[in-house]
Enzyme design. Sequence first.
Site, PDB file in Angstrom:
ATOM      1  N   GLU A 197       0.145  18.813  44.339  1.00  0.00           N
ATOM      2  CA  GLU A 197      -0.231  21.139  45.172  1.00  0.00           C
ATOM      3  C   GLU A 197      -0.379  21.515  45.121  1.00  0.00           C
ATOM      4  O   GLU A 197       0.034  22.181  45.545  1.00  0.00           O
ATOM      5  CB  GLU A 197       1.434  20.448  43.617  1.00  0.00           C
TER       6      GLU A 197
ATOM      7  N   ARG B 280      10.294  31.287  43.715  1.00  0.00           N
ATOM      8  CA  ARG B 280      10.531  30.168  43.935  1.00  0.00           C
ATOM      9  C   ARG B 280      10.567  29.348  45.286  1.00  0.00           C
ATOM     10  O   ARG B 280      11.127  27.996  46.130  1.00  0.00           O
ATOM     11  CB  ARG B 280      12.158  30.512  44.198  1.00  0.00           C
TER      12      ARG B 280
ATOM     13  N   ASN C 153      22.218  30.061  49.162  1.00  0.00           N
ATOM     14  CA  ASN C 153      21.370  29.197  48.490  1.00  0.00           C
ATOM     15  C   ASN C 153      22.145  27.434  48.292  1.00  0.00           C
ATOM     16  O   ASN C 153      22.799  27.427  47.372  1.00  0.00           O
ATOM     17  CB  ASN C 153      20.875  29.500  46.782  1.00  0.00           C
ATOM     18  N   GLY C 154      21.263  26.158  49.339  1.00  0.00           N
ATOM     19  CA  GLY C 154      22.130  25.839  48.886  1.00  0.00           C
ATOM     20  C   GLY C 154      22.206  24.453  50.312  1.00  0.00           C
ATOM     21  O   GLY C 154      21.210  25.404  50.848  1.00  0.00           O
TER      22      GLY C 154
ATOM     23  N   CYS D 189      14.785  28.972  47.763  1.00  0.00           N
ATOM     24  CA  CYS D 189      15.719  30.454  48.038  1.00  0.00           C
ATOM     25  C   CYS D 189      16.001  31.210  47.051  1.00  0.00           C
ATOM     26  O   CYS D 189      16.857  31.132  45.880  1.00  0.00           O
ATOM     27  CB  CYS D 189      17.272  29.710  48.768  1.00  0.00           C
TER      28      CYS D 189
ATOM     29  N   GLU E  44       0.180  13.102  35.726  1.00  0.00           N
ATOM     30  CA  GLU E  44       0.584  14.299  35.956  1.00  0.00           C
ATOM     31  C   GLU E  44      -0.661  15.486  36.625  1.00  0.00           C
ATOM     32  O   GLU E  44      -0.689  16.630  37.448  1.00  0.00           O
ATOM     33  CB  GLU E  44       1.011  15.407  34.617  1.00  0.00           C
TER      34      GLU E  44
ATOM     35  N   TRP F 247      14.044  29.523  52.231  1.00  0.00           N
ATOM     36  CA  TRP F 247      13.379  28.377  52.431  1.00  0.00           C
ATOM     37  C   TRP F 247      14.115  27.497  53.130  1.00  0.00           C
ATOM     38  O   TRP F 247      15.231  26.491  52.161  1.00  0.00           O
ATOM     39  CB  TRP F 247      13.074  27.348  50.361  1.00  0.00           C
TER      40      TRP F 247
ATOM     41  N   LYS G  28      -0.362  17.799  39.666  1.00  0.00           N
ATOM     42  CA  LYS G  28      -1.394  19.006  39.838  1.00  0.00           C
ATOM     43  C   LYS G  28      -2.287  19.505  40.551  1.00  0.00           C
ATOM     44  O   LYS G  28      -2.262  20.402  41.706  1.00  0.00           O
ATOM     45  CB  LYS G  28      -2.032  19.079  38.725  1.00  0.00           C
TER      46      LYS G  28
ATOM     47  N   HIS H 181      -6.191  -4.214  40.864  1.00  0.00           N
ATOM     48  CA  HIS H 181      -4.612  -5.204  41.412  1.00  0.00           C
ATOM     49  C   HIS H 181      -4.698  -4.584  43.174  1.00  0.00           C
ATOM     50  O   HIS H 181      -3.399  -4.813  43.688  1.00  0.00           O
ATOM     51  CB  HIS H 181      -3.634  -4.662  40.717  1.00  0.00           C
TER      52      HIS H 181
ATOM     53  N   LYS I 274      10.157  26.590  43.189  1.00  0.00           N
ATOM     54  CA  LYS I 274       9.999  26.778  41.868  1.00  0.00           C
ATOM     55  C   LYS I 274      11.334  25.434  41.743  1.00  0.00           C
ATOM     56  O   LYS I 274      11.360  24.997  40.472  1.00  0.00           O
ATOM     57  CB  LYS I 274       9.754  27.180  41.156  1.00  0.00           C
TER      58      LYS I 274
END
Length: 625
Positions: free
Chosen positions: A503, A27, A101-102, A2, A496, A75, A500, A519, A620
């Site tokens: 996403e 964001r 936002n929240g 948001c 990482e 969002w 990457k 394993h 973000k």
Amino acid sequence: MCGIIGYSGHRPAVPLLIEGLHRLEYRGYDSSGVAFMQAGKLHVVRAAGRLSALEAKLAAEPSMFSTCGIGHTRWATHGAPEERNAHPHLARGGTLALVHNGIIENFQELRDELTASGCTFRSDTDTEVLACLIEEERKRASSLLEAFARALRRARGAYAVAMISPEEPETVYAARLSAPLLIGVGAGECFVASDIPAFLAYTRDVVFLEDGEIARVGRRKGREGGTDEARAWELFRLDSLAPIHREVTRIEWDMQAACKDGYKHFMLKEIMEQPRVIAECIAGRVPADPGRDEAEGVSLPELDGLAVPRRLRIVACGTSFNAGLWGARLLERFGGVPVAVEIASEFRYRDPLLEEGEAVLAISQSGETADTLAALRLAREKGCVTLGLCNVVGSSVAREADAVLYTQAGPEISVASTKAMCSQMAVLLLLALYWGRRRGRKGEAGLLAHLRALPALLDGELPSMRETAARIARACAGARSFFYLGRGPAYPLALEGALKLKELSYIHAEGYAAGEMKHGPIALVDPEFPTFVVALRDEFFPKIVSNIEQVQARQGRVIVLTQADGRNGCGKLHAEEIWTLPACRPELASFLALPALQLFSYEVADYLGKDVDQPRNLAKSVTVE
Ligand code: F6R
């Protein structure tokens, strides 16, 4: 997650709100809207989807004379990403518009109460409930400010909100609790926003709002004392409405830092910035003159007043977690401090046992990640010394930790974190050396000289790295799944790399410690399932060569990211693709491997035509849990 923008000043507000929303697009969002005052009346325009849909609707709306308004990119949390759930929300009687936002956790309870008193709702959102609550409170309160405060005192959860009302047509009200919000102070104009880039083209003077504070910005008629410009912004405590004095902070970075600078995407620009990021991160912390290395070592004056912890707990999410995992090895080896690294969302809910003398380090680029912030607060409650490793100056983690180390990476706009991880790794290395020295350990012989030379080494390498990444990416872009393997410091890099790739390109990817393959995961290996192995030239190299052979024995395709010069006497590498980076000190090899992994994911995603800077479903700054 948001984006909020508010404006009150002398320019047409709506184009500024739209520009601000574009700058907050990174964001993540699925709908947007603006509310503005025009000829004393409140107008609200909203649209599902991209900002272009909102702009198309606004083209038919007269807004030229409006100089006050609020805007929002949403969002979705409560309710589907449809226009009726998009912000701003009007209170039932149309007396105010609110963006948020929240999450208001007790929104159902408040909604039931308002419904019982005759209120009806047009959306599924918690925000509309809050808007109606403010309107309800206005019936009892002596001013709009008081009504705003009374309603917010009843809201539980996290929020950043901004509100306008015809009652005070040139004023924006704003407040925050565990979600980012700040004020931009221009000449005769003020902004409120979730992040600095929203108004950076107009001012670099910023006032940081703290939790439990209300801001009132813009001109108000009949205000007592002072000129409008001199009192264009005011802060109040939410609980008592007592005025608060706060200094204005001048932001060091400018619009250039928040622009693509000729690159196709912010992500690419931010990957390519990493040599500068390392250089700026070590500047002033590592002696400029190599002759002083032995005598002075690393300096981190922010921590001079704090004892070296007996143990360290690192809490973080996502990429910052991977950086923490990478740093843990060095903190133990050079710093002599035992370290445990935990995912913040797990740590915060498991009543962790923390020993006396144990410190908690929260790593967060944004400094606003809800889970990381909650983990930090829990550590404080338990009496631990808390440290923050943040990029965003004045962020919640930075303000709430006992001491903060800034990564100084500059604004990271792309949703996928890249240069932030590089800068976090650099500070963690410095921290390890700094604590080691304070404990009387000598670990850095020669390392600082190599660290100083690292930016130039990386800078010289990045252009050819990008070419190799693009070539391999095209050959692999058809794969549906990927393994990423690494050992030692390359294990967090494998995590990482996988993060990457998934996403950005939406290709399934899993990162594993290479020794774990046998394993279970190795069952998945077949000719259609490529494995990307990070095989740095360190003491783990011979071991990972064996792991590569195990994958190849099952007809798995292997891409190896390695380095020139095998001083460890290991066998020769065979693989479909061997990507060779230059030789360097083993402690620093990760700083070369990380951008290679980032570039590979970038090139795959770009080749597949994905939205690189704003991958689907991602935000973000994750300010909800
Ligand atoms: C991945 C990514 C996220 C963030 C995570 C934590 O590319 O960006 O995994 O690393 O959301 O964010 P910060 O560091 O702001 O706490």
